[in-house]
Design a protein around this motif. Structure first.
Motif, PDB file in Angstrom:
ATOM      1  N   THR A 293       0.856  -1.191   0.000  1.00 54.55           N
ATOM      2  CA  THR A 293       0.000   0.000   0.000  1.00 54.55           C
ATOM      3  C   THR A 293       0.884   1.230   0.000  1.00 54.55           C
ATOM      4  OG1 THR A 293      -1.814  -1.092   1.164  1.00 54.55           O
ATOM      5  CG2 THR A 293      -1.755   1.316   1.219  1.00 54.55           C
ATOM      6  N   LEU A 294       0.669   2.085  -0.978  1.00 51.38           N
ATOM      7  CA  LEU A 294       1.388   3.347  -1.081  1.00 51.38           C
ATOM      8  C   LEU A 294       0.412   4.477  -0.812  1.00 51.38           C
ATOM      9  CD1 LEU A 294       3.380   2.591  -4.375  1.00 51.38           C
ATOM     10  CD2 LEU A 294       4.023   2.088  -2.007  1.00 51.38           C
ATOM     11  N   ARG A 295       0.893   5.523  -0.135  1.00 46.80           N
ATOM     12  CA  ARG A 295       0.000   6.588   0.297  1.00 46.80           C
ATOM     13  C   ARG A 295       0.390   7.943  -0.277  1.00 46.80           C
ATOM     14  NH1 ARG A 295       0.268   2.801   4.342  1.00 46.80           N
ATOM     15  NH2 ARG A 295      -1.763   2.088   5.055  1.00 46.80           N
ATOM     16  N   CYS A 296      -0.611   8.777  -0.429  1.00 44.83           N
ATOM     17  CA  CYS A 296      -0.414  10.098  -1.022  1.00 44.83           C
ATOM     18  C   CYS A 296      -1.299  11.089  -0.291  1.00 44.83           C
ATOM     19  CB  CYS A 296      -0.783  10.046  -2.503  1.00 44.83           C
ATOM     20  SG  CYS A 296      -0.763  11.630  -3.359  1.00 44.83           S
ATOM     21  N   SER A 297      -0.751  12.247  -0.002  1.00 42.36           N
ATOM     22  CA  SER A 297      -1.524  13.316   0.611  1.00 42.36           C
ATOM     23  C   SER A 297      -1.473  14.530  -0.306  1.00 42.36           C
ATOM     24  CB  SER A 297      -0.946  13.659   1.983  1.00 42.36           C
ATOM     25  OG  SER A 297      -1.648  14.738   2.552  1.00 42.36           O
ATOM     26  N   SER A 298      -2.638  14.983  -0.747  1.00 42.24           N
ATOM     27  CA  SER A 298      -2.708  16.085  -1.708  1.00 42.24           C
ATOM     28  C   SER A 298      -3.002  17.400  -1.006  1.00 42.24           C
ATOM     29  CB  SER A 298      -3.813  15.819  -2.730  1.00 42.24           C
ATOM     30  OG  SER A 298      -3.642  14.578  -3.348  1.00 42.24           O
ATOM     31  N   GLN A 299      -2.906  18.469  -1.802  1.00 39.99           N
ATOM     32  CA  GLN A 299      -3.267  19.788  -1.281  1.00 39.99           C
ATOM     33  C   GLN A 299      -4.772  19.847  -1.031  1.00 39.99           C
ATOM     34  OE1 GLN A 299      -1.903  23.305  -3.349  1.00 39.99           O
ATOM     35  NE2 GLN A 299      -0.282  22.157  -4.361  1.00 39.99           N
ATOM     36  N   SER A 300      -5.147  20.630  -0.049  1.00 42.98           N
ATOM     37  CA  SER A 300      -6.556  20.854   0.213  1.00 42.98           C
ATOM     38  C   SER A 300      -7.233  21.420  -1.026  1.00 42.98           C
ATOM     39  CB  SER A 300      -6.707  21.823   1.379  1.00 42.98           C
ATOM     40  OG  SER A 300      -8.069  22.105   1.613  1.00 42.98           O
ATOM     41  N   GLY A 301      -8.385  20.859  -1.377  1.00 41.96           N
ATOM     42  CA  GLY A 301      -9.102  21.342  -2.554  1.00 41.96           C
ATOM     43  C   GLY A 301      -8.809  20.564  -3.817  1.00 41.96           C
ATOM     44  N   HIS A 302      -7.760  19.764  -3.808  1.00 42.45           N
ATOM     45  CA  HIS A 302      -7.439  18.953  -4.996  1.00 42.45           C
ATOM     46  C   HIS A 302      -8.330  17.714  -4.988  1.00 42.45           C
ATOM     47  CE1 HIS A 302      -3.218  20.552  -6.222  1.00 42.45           C
ATOM     48  NE2 HIS A 302      -4.084  21.529  -5.987  1.00 42.45           N
ATOM     49  N   ASN A 303      -9.407  17.767  -5.781  1.00 41.98           N
ATOM     50  CA  ASN A 303     -10.387  16.689  -5.736  1.00 41.98           C
ATOM     51  C   ASN A 303     -10.108  15.584  -6.754  1.00 41.98           C
ATOM     52  OD1 ASN A 303     -11.047  17.951  -8.112  1.00 41.98           O
ATOM     53  ND2 ASN A 303     -12.895  18.935  -7.314  1.00 41.98           N
TER      54      ASN A 303
END
Lengths: 113, 113
Positions: free
Chosen positions: A20-30
């Motif tokens: 499992t690889l994880r990613c955290s995006s900028q707020s608002g990036h839908n």
């Protein structure tokens, strides 16, 4: 600094395992998409998620799956790992998929032994 | 389906000399065009993009590219390179009504002093 962070940065697995690889995006990036970049090649599109639903998929088998969460994080899961899955996995996010500008994370480098 | 060909896999160039990276694409529908740069051990950073309008596009770090519809090309140029431009450069296309980027194989630029 793109505001997209990925974890882990490096990992080693053996054939047949799951990752499992994880990613955290900028707020608002839908919109978030995942790409596989094998050594010496350009990235290849795996799939894209928009508002927590998959809305596009490249030529990858079903053992590649994903999730997107309401808090702008996402996951890429790969089952039954094969040696050819060794690659850099890139997460990219955007708030406006129409203009196509993606913000990429630095990637997770997976080695399958 | 779209495809992208980057005609040079490696381009050695001396510092302060000009450089041109060639990109040709094939598509039966309208596309958006992009150039990304990837520094060692990093993700992809957008240099410039063509969506519509003027065929000469200016990007970051002094790069520019020209869209040529008749030749289906989108070559990248910089009049004077720096050591810091040493990186891999990727050309990419996306259908105007689509959600995946198709990348070329990349061009590695090595700037020598």
């Amino acid at each position: 600094e793109t505001g997209v962070t990925q974890s882990p940065t490096h990992l080693i697995k053996t054939r047949g395992q799951q990752v499992t690889l994880r990613c955290s995006s900028q707020s608002g990036h839908n919109t978030v998409s995942w790409y596989q970049q094998a050594l010496g090649q350009g990235p290849q599109f795996i799939f894209q998620y928009y508002r927590e639903e998959e809305n596009g998929r490249g030529n990858f088998p079903p053992r590649f799956s994903g999730l997107q969460f309401p808090n702008y994080s996402s996951e890429l899961n790969v089952n039954a790992l094969e040696l050819d899955d060794s690659a850099l996995y890139l997460c990219a996010s955007t708030f406006n998929s129409d203009t196509g500008e993606l913000f990429f994370g630095e990637g997770s480098r997976l080695t399958v032994l | 389906a779209q495809s992208v060909t980057q005609l040079d896999s490696q381009v050695p160039v001396f510092e302060e000399a000009p450089v041109e990276l060639r990109c040709n694409y094939s598509s039966s529908v309208s596309v958006y065009l992009f150039w990304y740069v990837q520094y060692p051990n990093q993700g992809l950073q957008l240099l410039l993009k063509y969506l519509s309008g003027s065929t000469l596009v200016k990007g970051i770090n002094g790069f520019e590219a020209e869209f040529n519809k008749s030749q289906t090309s989108f070559h990248l140029r910089k009049p004077s390179v720096h050591i810091s431009d040493t990186a891999e450069y990727f050309c990419a296309v996306r259908r105007a009504a689509g959600n995946k980027l198709t990348f070329g194989g990349g061009t590695r630029v090595l700037v020598k002093p």
